[in-house]
Design a protein around this motif. Sequence first.
Motif, PDB file in Angstrom:
ATOM      1  N   LYS A   2      36.028  59.446  49.796  1.00 30.49           N
ATOM      2  CA  LYS A   2      35.383  59.103  48.547  1.00 30.49           C
ATOM      3  C   LYS A   2      36.407  58.783  47.453  1.00 30.49           C
ATOM      4  N   ASN A   5      37.960  55.382  47.889  1.00 29.02           N
ATOM      5  CA  ASN A   5      37.108  54.309  47.373  1.00 29.02           C
ATOM      6  C   ASN A   5      37.169  54.237  45.853  1.00 29.02           C
ATOM      7  N   PRO A 127      35.108  48.798  50.903  1.00 30.40           N
ATOM      8  CA  PRO A 127      36.266  48.691  50.007  1.00 30.40           C
ATOM      9  C   PRO A 127      36.377  47.309  49.356  1.00 30.40           C
ATOM     10  N   LEU A 130      34.095  47.140  46.432  1.00 32.67           N
ATOM     11  CA  LEU A 130      34.612  47.949  45.327  1.00 32.67           C
ATOM     12  C   LEU A 130      35.811  47.272  44.677  1.00 32.67           C
TER      13      LEU A 130
END
Lengths: 237, 194
Positions: A2, A5, A127, A130
């Motif tokens: 987490k 990320n 990813p 993000l």
Amino acid sequence: MKSKNLSILTNGIIKENPVLRLVLGTCPTLAVTTAAINGIGMGVAATIVLVCSNLVISLLRNFIPDKVRIPAFITIIAGFVSVVQMLVKAFTPAIDESLGIFLPLIVVNCIILARAEMFASKNPVLPSILDGLGMGIGFTATLTLMGAIRELLGAGTLFGLTITAEFIDPMIIFLLPPGGFFVFGILVAVSNALAKKQGKPVVEHLGCANCPSRAACKNAVTDGAPQECEKVGGSDE
Amino acid sequence: MNSTTSIVAILLAGILTNNMVLSKFLGICPFLGVSKKVNTALSMSIAVTLVMVIATAVTWPIYTYLLYPNFTYLQTVVFILVIAAIVQLIEVFLKKFIKPIYNALGIYLPLITTNCAVLGITMLNITDGLNFGLSLVNALSAGLGFMLAMILFAGVRSKLETADIPEFLKGLPITLIAAALVALSFLGFAGIGG
């Protein structure tokens, strides 16, 4: 997992801010930031394209042959740019008016191609999304900041509201092209000073290390040409 | 409209008053990146001018006869692909047939595909509603304007090399501030040719 990320997301906002640290996408940065609201419009449009293209390119990363990857990326990006262009035209015609040709020109915005090449083509879907989102937020924030500075100094307003126009004469030069270069220069200087304080390298050249054309450029350096790539290629004739 | 006057007006506007780089902010990357030396700046701008004119010659008929009026939404996708293809073709052609020019310009060609000045000028020609001939003149004048800005800026930058610059402005910031001053000087042309 987490926290990894999360760091991908925040990476683009501060540490690798696409405008101030990677120095990508300079054309729209200088051109549309005559008002804070334009900065937001441009930033959001580019963010949508960035997230969508990162998503699709990441999904297709194992199918796109290496040799034609750049044209393939450009086609994917151009598709999303057309979609965003039509949406902006339909729902916010005022933004479309003020961004003008720079809206379709998102297609050649280095940030998007650079993230496709450097990140999305090598990483899984989450990813990549993000990363696109983080870079997009960094781009939007910087453009809005720069737009706010130029609008405040050049017109005495902020998001269209009168702030200083009544008691300080606005300096129109900040809305004109020279003001764009000047404010950008000062912002880079400030970001360099902050980076130096933390012991990070300062930005001296354009973002060559992240330039999507770097592969072509490296060959160029061995032939003794574009000097902006000397940091990457290492040779200076 | 008298066509000679409009040609002169477009040339003047493209080179001086509406300079590609300094007033429209197109092609900032090569402007800041490849302007350290006058001769590289010159080669880059010749390559850009060449691609601009050829790209306009190809995209204008495509838009006018194929895309207009039903498929105008494909403009962005089609133009960028056509430009990418043209750049590749020019590169292959020069490499095969005109080796000296390839040696001088070839290395800059791959960098031009994603140059917003080229895509920008092909789109502006359509938005401004210019006919085929005037579009070509417009592309040429934009290229020449780009060249003028590049060469002037390369001259300014070579002076910066030896200048005593405050520590916090070294590198990119002073380059941008120098660009601001060059842009300021071009503001003086505003008004020429109406």
